[in-house]
Write a protein that holds these residues in place. Structure first.
Motif, short mmCIF file in Angstrom:
data_model
loop_
_atom_site.label_atom_id
_atom_site.label_comp_id
_atom_site.label_asym_id
_atom_site.label_seq_id
_atom_site.Cartn_x
_atom_site.Cartn_y
_atom_site.Cartn_z
N LEU B 17 -53.70 92.72 87.75
CA LEU B 17 -54.61 92.27 86.69
C LEU B 17 -55.98 92.00 87.31
N ALA B 18 -57.01 92.38 86.60
CA ALA B 18 -58.37 92.28 87.14
C ALA B 18 -59.13 91.13 86.49
N ALA B 19 -60.31 90.90 87.02
CA ALA B 19 -61.18 89.87 86.47
C ALA B 19 -61.39 90.11 84.98
N GLY B 20 -61.34 89.02 84.23
CA GLY B 20 -61.53 89.11 82.79
C GLY B 20 -60.23 89.02 82.01
N THR B 22 -56.61 87.56 80.80
CA THR B 22 -56.00 86.23 80.67
C THR B 22 -54.84 86.14 81.64
N ALA B 23 -54.80 85.04 82.39
CA ALA B 23 -53.73 84.88 83.37
C ALA B 23 -52.41 84.65 82.63
N PRO B 24 -51.40 85.48 82.85
CA PRO B 24 -50.11 85.24 82.19
C PRO B 24 -49.56 83.87 82.55
N LEU B 25 -49.09 83.16 81.53
CA LEU B 25 -48.53 81.83 81.78
C LEU B 25 -47.16 81.97 82.42
N PHE B 26 -46.79 80.98 83.18
CA PHE B 26 -45.45 80.98 83.78
C PHE B 26 -45.04 79.55 84.07
N SER B 27 -43.77 79.40 84.28
CA SER B 27 -43.21 78.13 84.70
C SER B 27 -42.16 78.46 85.74
N PRO B 45 -59.76 75.13 88.53
CA PRO B 45 -59.46 76.46 89.08
C PRO B 45 -58.10 76.48 89.77
N VAL B 46 -57.46 77.62 89.69
CA VAL B 46 -56.17 77.82 90.36
C VAL B 46 -56.29 79.05 91.26
N ILE B 47 -55.82 78.89 92.48
CA ILE B 47 -55.73 80.03 93.40
C ILE B 47 -54.26 80.41 93.45
N GLY B 139 -58.09 79.46 82.14
CA GLY B 139 -56.95 80.36 82.25
C GLY B 139 -57.31 81.83 82.29
N ILE B 140 -58.56 82.13 82.64
CA ILE B 140 -59.00 83.52 82.75
C ILE B 140 -59.08 83.90 84.24
N ILE B 141 -58.55 85.07 84.55
CA ILE B 141 -58.66 85.55 85.93
C ILE B 141 -60.12 85.91 86.19
N ARG B 142 -60.69 85.34 87.23
CA ARG B 142 -62.09 85.62 87.55
C ARG B 142 -62.25 86.50 88.78
N TRP B 143 -61.20 86.62 89.54
CA TRP B 143 -61.25 87.47 90.75
C TRP B 143 -59.83 87.79 91.16
#
Lengths: 177, 175
Positions: B17-20, B22-27, B45-47, B139-143
């Motif tokens: 998945l690329a920048a822009g 939405t990061a898939p949610l998980f648990s 931010p989350v790494i 929650g958006i992937i930025r990089w």
């Protein structure tokens, strides 16, 4: 491709001519066994390449993994302020199994270091410099120890003498074009 | 190189998945009896650092390196999460032995399901890619970055991405 963000300068510990066509920078940890393995190899590379190589050592102590690495770096800096950085560097890599404070004080005597100056190093006199080396390394893409940069570009190849010498000659050739 | 786990090149290219996006949610399990959800970290931010396996046979490996850089990540209020297909008990032993001070998530059952959703599962190996994602507080992937699996990518890209999230360049971490 990761590149060195902190240029080599007067603040660095270096061996070899400042105007050598190739500069090899090592980010190292004195307690890291892989740095220990690289130590005689890098010596052999220096011998093989001679005056066409400048070698620079920067600190990258990973203290959670190597409890003595921070003190060892401080020891090397204390020696450096007495003009004996490289002797300390070699001594540490040749005695990686004995880097406790008492050992370091003993090495300090062997290098004729002032005991109070060594204590000041242990109390943090050079920690800003060591931290600056570390963070500059992080920003340059240091990805473990040892990390090597040849003319500013991280070297991800094999770490044997022949491969390193070949990479250095290639870098020297590239500069002559 | 310091990391000798791997084959010289990626056998297949993944489509991370690329920048822009939405990061898939998980648990996922962060310890044998605790789960951690990505949504719990909303607002900071989350790494997300996918890595192939615990017990990489080197010191100064990727997780050990990030552990040493944690204070720098914290300056950006960023939470680092390691993630691999290893089980929670394996992670617990690894974290204890390496003195790691951040969560390791177990993408264990169904195996690699989260990695699949981020596009970084290696079918041929049964492990994840060595892949990095920086996710913003919304929650958006930025990089994102996929490293050759044998090469520890370091942290320079992560720090640059975190800096880019800052409203002003001058708010970045000092070195």
């Amino acid at each position: 491709m990761s590149r060195l963000t902190t240029p080599v300068g007067a603040h660095d510990h270096s061996e070899g001519p400042a105007d050598a066509p190739v500069t090899l920078v090592e980010y190292g940890d004195f307690e890291c066994p892989y740095c220990g393995e690289a130590y005689p190899i890098l010596k052999a590379v220096q011998r093989a390449v001679g005056d066409r190589l400048r070698f620079v050592f920067r600190h990258f102590p990973i203290v959670e993994s190597h409890p003595h690495a921070g003190r060892a770096a401080e020891f090397a800096e204390a020696a450096g302020s007495a003009g004996r950085f490289w002797e300390a560097h070699d001594m540490l890599y040749e005695h990686q199994d004995a880097l406790a404070d008492a050992n370091l004080r003993h090495y300090g005597k062997a290098l004729d270091l002032d005991a109070e100056a060594l204590q000041a190093a242990f109390d943090g006199r050079y920690d800003a410099h060591i931290r600056a080396d570390f963070m500059g390394g992080v920003r340059s893409g240091v990805n473990g120890t040892p990390s090597l940069f040849i003319n500013g570009v991280r070297y991800d190849g094999e770490r044997d003498v022949a491969s390193l010498v070949a990479a250095i000659h290639q870098a020297a050739g590239a500069r002559n074009i | 190189m310091s990391d000798t786990l791997a084959t010289p090149a990626n056998a297949t290219r993944t489509t991370a998945l690329a920048a822009g996006a939405t990061a898939p949610l998980f648990s996922l399990n962060a310890t044998p009896n605790q789960t951690l959800s990505l949504s719990d970290l909303r607002g900071r931010p989350v790494i997300l650092a996918f890595y192939p396996a615990d017990w990489s046979p080197v010191c100064g490996d990727q997780m050990g390196l990030y552990n040493a850089i944690l204070p720098e990540f914290h300056r950006f209020d960023a939470q680092l999460l390691g993630i691999s297909v290893d089980g929670a008990w394996c992670h617990a032993a690894f974290a204890e032995q390496r003195h790691l001070h951040f969560p390791l998530l177990a993408d264990f059952e169904p195996k690699g399901a989260v990695a699949q959703r981020y596009g970084v599962y290696r079918d041929q190996d049964g492990t994840t890619e060595r892949a990095l994602f920086v996710i913003d507080g919304e929650g958006i992937i930025r990089w994102s970055y996929v490293s050759p699996v044998g090469i520890n990518p370091g942290a320079d890209g992560i720090l640059a991405a975190l800096e880019a999230l800052q409203p002003q360049a001058t708010q970045g971490a000092r070195s």
